[in-house]
Design a protein around this motif. Structure first.
Motif, PDB file in Angstrom:
ATOM      1  N   ARG A 161       0.932  -1.176  -0.334  1.00  0.00           N
ATOM      2  CA  ARG A 161      -0.102   0.115   0.236  1.00  0.00           C
ATOM      3  C   ARG A 161       0.863   1.266   0.001  1.00  0.00           C
ATOM      4  NH1 ARG A 161      -4.416   0.483   4.403  1.00  0.00           N
ATOM      5  NH2 ARG A 161      -4.592   2.242   2.544  1.00  0.00           N
ATOM      6  N   SER A 200     -18.096   9.235   3.514  1.00  0.00           N
ATOM      7  CA  SER A 200     -16.459   9.155   3.174  1.00  0.00           C
ATOM      8  C   SER A 200     -16.813  10.934   3.766  1.00  0.00           C
ATOM      9  CB  SER A 200     -16.542   9.742   1.719  1.00  0.00           C
ATOM     10  OG  SER A 200     -16.659  11.003   0.957  1.00  0.00           O
ATOM     11  N   ASP A 256      -6.151   6.946   1.370  1.00  0.00           N
ATOM     12  CA  ASP A 256      -6.744   6.830   0.297  1.00  0.00           C
ATOM     13  C   ASP A 256      -6.607   6.061  -0.534  1.00  0.00           C
ATOM     14  OD1 ASP A 256      -9.444   7.799  -0.837  1.00  0.00           O
ATOM     15  OD2 ASP A 256      -7.167   9.174  -1.689  1.00  0.00           O
ATOM     16  N   ALA A 257      -6.388   4.100  -0.506  1.00  0.00           N
ATOM     17  CA  ALA A 257      -5.450   3.793  -1.346  1.00  0.00           C
ATOM     18  C   ALA A 257      -6.570   3.510  -2.663  1.00  0.00           C
ATOM     19  CB  ALA A 257      -6.644   2.122  -0.935  1.00  0.00           C
ATOM     20  N   ASP A 258      -7.845   3.856  -2.255  1.00  0.00           N
ATOM     21  CA  ASP A 258      -8.926   3.958  -4.474  1.00  0.00           C
ATOM     22  C   ASP A 258      -8.123   5.640  -4.507  1.00  0.00           C
ATOM     23  OD1 ASP A 258      -9.824   5.689  -2.435  1.00  0.00           O
ATOM     24  OD2 ASP A 258     -11.869   4.695  -3.222  1.00  0.00           O
ATOM     25  N   SER A 306      -9.302   8.204  -4.234  1.00  0.00           N
ATOM     26  CA  SER A 306     -10.702   9.395  -4.680  1.00  0.00           C
ATOM     27  C   SER A 306     -10.829  10.792  -3.961  1.00  0.00           C
ATOM     28  CB  SER A 306     -11.857   8.171  -3.820  1.00  0.00           C
ATOM     29  OG  SER A 306     -11.643   8.125  -2.212  1.00  0.00           O
ATOM     30  N   GLU A 340     -12.513   6.850   2.513  1.00  0.00           N
ATOM     31  CA  GLU A 340     -13.695   6.007   2.894  1.00  0.00           C
ATOM     32  C   GLU A 340     -14.128   5.312   4.065  1.00  0.00           C
ATOM     33  OE1 GLU A 340     -15.867   6.755   0.374  1.00  0.00           O
ATOM     34  OE2 GLU A 340     -14.103   7.891  -0.742  1.00  0.00           O
ATOM     35  N   GLU A 394     -11.733   2.635   4.386  1.00  0.00           N
ATOM     36  CA  GLU A 394     -10.293   2.844   4.408  1.00  0.00           C
ATOM     37  C   GLU A 394      -9.847   2.933   6.396  1.00  0.00           C
ATOM     38  OE1 GLU A 394      -9.947   4.081  -0.385  1.00  0.00           O
ATOM     39  OE2 GLU A 394     -10.230   5.566   1.153  1.00  0.00           O
TER      40      GLU A 394
END
Length: 370
Positions: A93, A302, A340-342, A344, A348, A351
């Motif tokens: 990650r 979020s 913020d892995a995605d 966005s 979220e 997360e």
């Protein structure tokens, strides 16, 4: 002929083995607030994919810039360090982020032809405006004296700040408004409109035309009066709201100075704050989901970065110390991409709550060991 061909091949081989000249680029680095010459500062590449470290030169104070030359190409990947708030980041990650331990400085490419002097990125002021709080420290504006930033004796924007936080920001040597990025030279205390309405008007009337736009008026009132900011924002968003039917009868979008006394008294009475809050902040260590839902005020599932910063400042009781608030901002900036892995630009719910590697567990670990 054979000898010549062999000589040519040897020359080509020597050329291919010769080290290539390293590509480099110059970056203008702005020294973060609270740092001084001789300290080590960490800063990102303009793409954000690589972190560099250097020593602040003698004579360069907080808020000023200096130029460094750095490799333009990415170096081989290195093992990821621990994140500043406590828990180690798993390699899967953190592959694209090397999280610094020192405060992160802002950078920009050096435009020598234009003589550019980059400044620190602006903050998003949406959360502070929505809650009628100081954009620097998140203290409610109406809870104490407020101030505005000046340059050459003129206001640089229509933003209001907690007076003490603004004065400390100026003393830190940053030299620029945290929201507009414009140069600032002094802080002006805003007169209390309940004590001296005329003096107050002269400060909040930014362009000095003797009238205030609806937006100017609402923000100025929210800065000093204990009123329901949400209801006033609703009035501002609705051009046909009954407030304007009574006080902006010509629908010009402006309020004249002569109308101010009656309007201020009216707003204080009709839009008075009920004083009721949302209740105590849930204990994140015991109720992570409850804490998340408490700060997810629009129930979107979020939290944006500024929402997270504000939530942590309030939870940890940092709002009375602008310096500690700024340190929290730097920490959140440094670790944001890790959680913020995605990508966005928001955290979220999953997360945040992810066991062992989510933002919640990192914050809890920090509070328990810090």
């Amino acid at each position: 002929a054979a000898a010549a061909e062999q000589q040519q091949q040897q020359q080509q081989q020597r050329t291919s083995l010769r080290p290539r000249a390293a590509m480099s680029m110059k970056l203008a680095v702005r020294v973060p607030a609270g740092m001084s010459p001789g300290q080590t500062v960490t800063f990102p590449s303009t793409s954000g994919g690589q972190m560099f470290t250097t020593v602040i030169p003698v004579g360069v104070e907080a808020g000023q810039t200096f130029v460094v030359e750095v490799p333009q190409q990415e170096p081989p990947p290195t093992p990821p360090p621990d994140v500043p708030m406590g828990l180690p980041v798993s390699p899967t990650r953190s592959r694209s982020l090397r999280t610094p331990r020192a405060p992160v400085a802002s950078t920009a490419p050096l435009d020598t032809a234009a003589g550019a002097s980059p400044v620190a990125p602006t903050w998003q002021d949406g959360q502070a405006l929505r809650h009628a709080e100081c954009p620097i420290c998140f203290e409610p504006l109406a809870s104490g004296p407020v101030g505005v930033f000046l340059a050459g004796g003129r206001r640089v924007s229509n933003h209001f700040f907690n007076l003490g936080a603004a004065q400390e920001w100026l003393r830190s040597g940053n030299g620029h408004c945290p929201l507009t990025r414009l140069p600032i030279s002094s802080v002006l205390a805003v007169p209390d409109l309940r004590a001296d309405l005329q003096a107050w008007w002269r400060v909040v009337d930014v362009n000095g035309d003797g009238r205030l736009s609806r937006h100017e008026l609402i923000e100025a009132l929210k800065a000093q009066l204990p009123i329901d900011a949400a209801k006033l924002d609703d009035a501002l968003a609705d051009p046909s709201h009954w407030l304007w039917e009574q006080w902006d009868k010509d629908r010009s979008g402006f309020i004249e100075r002569a109308e101010a006394p009656g309007l201020v008294a009216f707003v204080q009475q009709v839009f008075a704050s009920s004083g009721g809050g949302k209740g105590p902040i849930p204990d994140m260590a015991r109720d992570k989901l409850g804490w998340y839902n408490y700060w997810d005020e629009d129930n979107s599932g979020s939290l944006e970065k500024e929402e997270v910063v504000r939530a942590l400042v309030k939870t940890l009781g940092l709002s009375t110390s602008p310096t500690r608030v700024q340190q929290m901002r730097s920490t959140v900036d440094a670790i944001w991409a890790v959680f913020d892995a995605d990508g966005s630009e928001s955290i979220e719910r999953d997360e945040f709550l992810r066991p062992g590697e989510g933002l919640a567990d990192t914050i809890v670990a920090t509070m328990q060991h810090g």
